[in-house]
Design a protein around this motif. Structure first.
Motif, PDB file in Angstrom:
ATOM      1  N   ILE A 110       0.958  -0.992  -0.128  1.00 28.50           N
ATOM      2  CA  ILE A 110       0.341  -0.124  -0.500  1.00 28.50           C
ATOM      3  C   ILE A 110       1.282   1.191  -0.276  1.00 28.50           C
ATOM      4  N   GLY A 111       1.055   2.243  -0.815  1.00 28.03           N
ATOM      5  CA  GLY A 111       2.290   2.767  -1.277  1.00 28.03           C
ATOM      6  C   GLY A 111       3.262   2.985  -0.596  1.00 28.03           C
ATOM      7  N   SER A 112       3.634   3.265  -0.399  1.00 26.46           N
ATOM      8  CA  SER A 112       5.419   3.112  -0.223  1.00 26.46           C
ATOM      9  C   SER A 112       5.994   2.066   1.325  1.00 26.46           C
ATOM     10  N   ALA A 113       4.267   0.867   1.742  1.00 18.29           N
ATOM     11  CA  ALA A 113       4.617   0.212   2.991  1.00 18.29           C
ATOM     12  C   ALA A 113       4.672  -1.308   2.439  1.00 18.29           C
ATOM     13  N   VAL A 114       5.102  -2.163   2.886  1.00 17.00           N
ATOM     14  CA  VAL A 114       5.324  -3.877   2.237  1.00 17.00           C
ATOM     15  C   VAL A 114       5.129  -4.592   3.402  1.00 17.00           C
ATOM     16  N   MET A 115       4.087  -5.112   3.250  1.00 11.86           N
ATOM     17  CA  MET A 115       3.893  -5.654   4.941  1.00 11.86           C
ATOM     18  C   MET A 115       3.489  -7.140   3.942  1.00 11.86           C
ATOM     19  N   LEU A 116       4.234  -8.215   4.939  1.00 14.13           N
ATOM     20  CA  LEU A 116       4.262  -9.865   4.337  1.00 14.13           C
ATOM     21  C   LEU A 116       4.598 -10.388   5.505  1.00 14.13           C
ATOM     22  N   HIS A 117       4.445 -11.785   6.078  1.00 12.95           N
ATOM     23  CA  HIS A 117       4.872 -12.672   7.082  1.00 12.95           C
ATOM     24  C   HIS A 117       6.303 -13.191   7.439  1.00 12.95           C
ATOM     25  N   GLY A 118       6.994 -13.110   6.267  1.00 12.41           N
ATOM     26  CA  GLY A 118       8.410 -13.371   6.273  1.00 12.41           C
ATOM     27  C   GLY A 118       9.122 -14.818   6.701  1.00 12.41           C
ATOM     28  N   ASP A 119       8.261 -15.181   6.000  1.00 12.39           N
ATOM     29  CA  ASP A 119       9.459 -17.434   6.364  1.00 12.39           C
ATOM     30  C   ASP A 119       9.950 -16.763   5.055  1.00 12.39           C
ATOM     31  N   ASN A 227       4.425  -6.685  20.337  1.00 16.11           N
ATOM     32  CA  ASN A 227       4.015  -5.192  20.302  1.00 16.11           C
ATOM     33  C   ASN A 227       3.297  -5.023  18.652  1.00 16.11           C
ATOM     34  N   MET A 228       2.716  -4.917  18.924  1.00 15.55           N
ATOM     35  CA  MET A 228       1.179  -4.296  17.647  1.00 15.55           C
ATOM     36  C   MET A 228       2.230  -3.059  16.731  1.00 15.55           C
ATOM     37  N   LEU A 229       2.690  -2.909  15.507  1.00 19.26           N
ATOM     38  CA  LEU A 229       3.026  -2.055  14.897  1.00 19.26           C
ATOM     39  C   LEU A 229       2.135  -1.313  14.183  1.00 19.26           C
ATOM     40  N   PRO A 230       2.213  -0.176  14.542  1.00 18.86           N
ATOM     41  CA  PRO A 230       1.321   1.514  13.980  1.00 18.86           C
ATOM     42  C   PRO A 230       2.691   1.582  12.761  1.00 18.86           C
ATOM     43  N   MET A 231       1.456   1.639  11.821  1.00 18.28           N
ATOM     44  CA  MET A 231       1.966   1.373   9.952  1.00 18.28           C
ATOM     45  C   MET A 231       2.243   2.892   9.529  1.00 18.28           C
ATOM     46  N   GLN A 232       2.942   3.695   8.717  1.00 15.21           N
ATOM     47  CA  GLN A 232       2.807   5.157   7.900  1.00 15.21           C
ATOM     48  C   GLN A 232       2.663   4.372   6.990  1.00 15.21           C
ATOM     49  N   LEU A 233       1.086   4.334   6.226  1.00 12.61           N
ATOM     50  CA  LEU A 233       0.366   4.425   4.828  1.00 12.61           C
ATOM     51  C   LEU A 233       0.663   5.689   4.065  1.00 12.61           C
ATOM     52  N   ASP A 234       0.296   5.580   2.997  1.00 13.01           N
ATOM     53  CA  ASP A 234       0.559   6.545   2.522  1.00 13.01           C
ATOM     54  C   ASP A 234      -0.237   6.243   0.842  1.00 13.01           C
ATOM     55  N   GLY A 235      -0.906   7.262  -0.002  1.00 14.37           N
ATOM     56  CA  GLY A 235      -0.817   6.754  -1.700  1.00 14.37           C
ATOM     57  C   GLY A 235      -2.283   6.280  -1.444  1.00 14.37           C
ATOM     58  N   GLU A 236      -2.762   5.157  -2.432  1.00  6.78           N
ATOM     59  CA  GLU A 236      -3.819   5.129  -2.318  1.00  6.78           C
ATOM     60  C   GLU A 236      -4.539   4.163  -1.205  1.00  6.78           C
TER      61      GLU A 236
END
Length: 245
Positions: A110-119, A227-236
């Motif tokens: 989403i915009g300049s952020a990428v989310m994944l599990h990481g395995d 911890n829960m992570l607050p995300m910095q989301l931009d774009g659509e």
């Protein structure tokens, strides 16, 4: 505020989700985007009578969460412990019946952020094809009781915390995630500023690697930090969805 949470390992004996449940529900109620980043449920180590019973419980939990927060956009990313074929089938059905729920098998941008599990960090070949093969070969069946007992002994001795830190140095983990995303044609050099992931169970806050900041919230497991992570989301707001292959 937008939030990322992973590695709750719900329904397993090692999970301490109940200690964080109120915070998770409260954050979801105020969020614009809420990402469930994999291993939310643990079918291999479930304490429920069967995998089928665990899938039913997981679907009920997810449906309740999504229905209680209609103004929040939820995204479920699969992890290695919750990528069960029957669960994925049910997840697709629940997604179709809820306009504010989406799911992805590998990663989400989403915009300049990428989310994944990481395995993918623990694979020799770091791409979606190898990830799919690894996931279908593990965690499809409930572990026998004697293995639960062995695992509990490791947790009581805190061995899992020590091994996790030694096996997942920040620079190596960040570098492998970089490799994986690059292999899947994500433009890390200019289009990505933040990566949020789970899996390693080792917290990482704003770790800079090649100009990108990496974040990990740990795991909701006894003896580990979470911890829960607050995300910095931009774009659509609506994401670029990737093929479900």
């Amino acid at each position: 505020m937008d939030w990322f949470v992973s590695d709750l390992h719900m329904f397993s004996r090692r999970s301490i989700y109940h200690e964080h449940a109120d915070e998770i529900l409260a954050r979801a109620s105020e969020a614009r985007v809420f990402v469930l980043g994999g291993d939310i449920v643990d079918f291999s180590w479930t304490t429920l009578p069967s995998v089928e019973a665990t899938i039913d419980a997981a679907m009920q939990w997810l449906s309740d969460l999504v229905e209680a927060n209609p103004n929040c956009q939820f995204h479920y990313l699969l992890g290695n412990h919750d990528c069960h074929s029957d669960f994925v089938e049910q997840l697709g059905k629940v997604t179709e019946s809820h306009a504010n729920l989406f799911w992805e098998p590998y990663f989400l941008q989403i915009g300049s952020a990428v989310m994944l599990h990481g395995d993918a960090v623990h694979l020799k070949e770091r791409n979606n094809l190898a990830l799919a093969a690894a996931r279908t070969s593990k965690h499809q069946f409930k572990q026998p009781e004697y293995r639960h007992q062995i695992y509990q002994m490791a947790i009581r001795s805190r061995l899992h915390a020590v091994v996790g830190k030694l096996a997942n140095p920040k620079r190596i983990v960040a570098g492998r995630i970089w490799d994986y995303l690059s292999n899947e044609q994500v433009d890390l050099d200019s289009a990505v500023r933040n990566v949020y992931f789970g899996h390693t169970h080792v917290p990482m806050q704003d770790y800079a690697f090649r100009g990108v900041h990496f974040h990990n919230g740990g795991a909701s497991i006894s003896g580990l930090k979470f911890n829960m992570l607050p995300m910095q989301l931009d774009g659509e707001l609506h994401p670029r969805l990737h093929p479900r292959t």
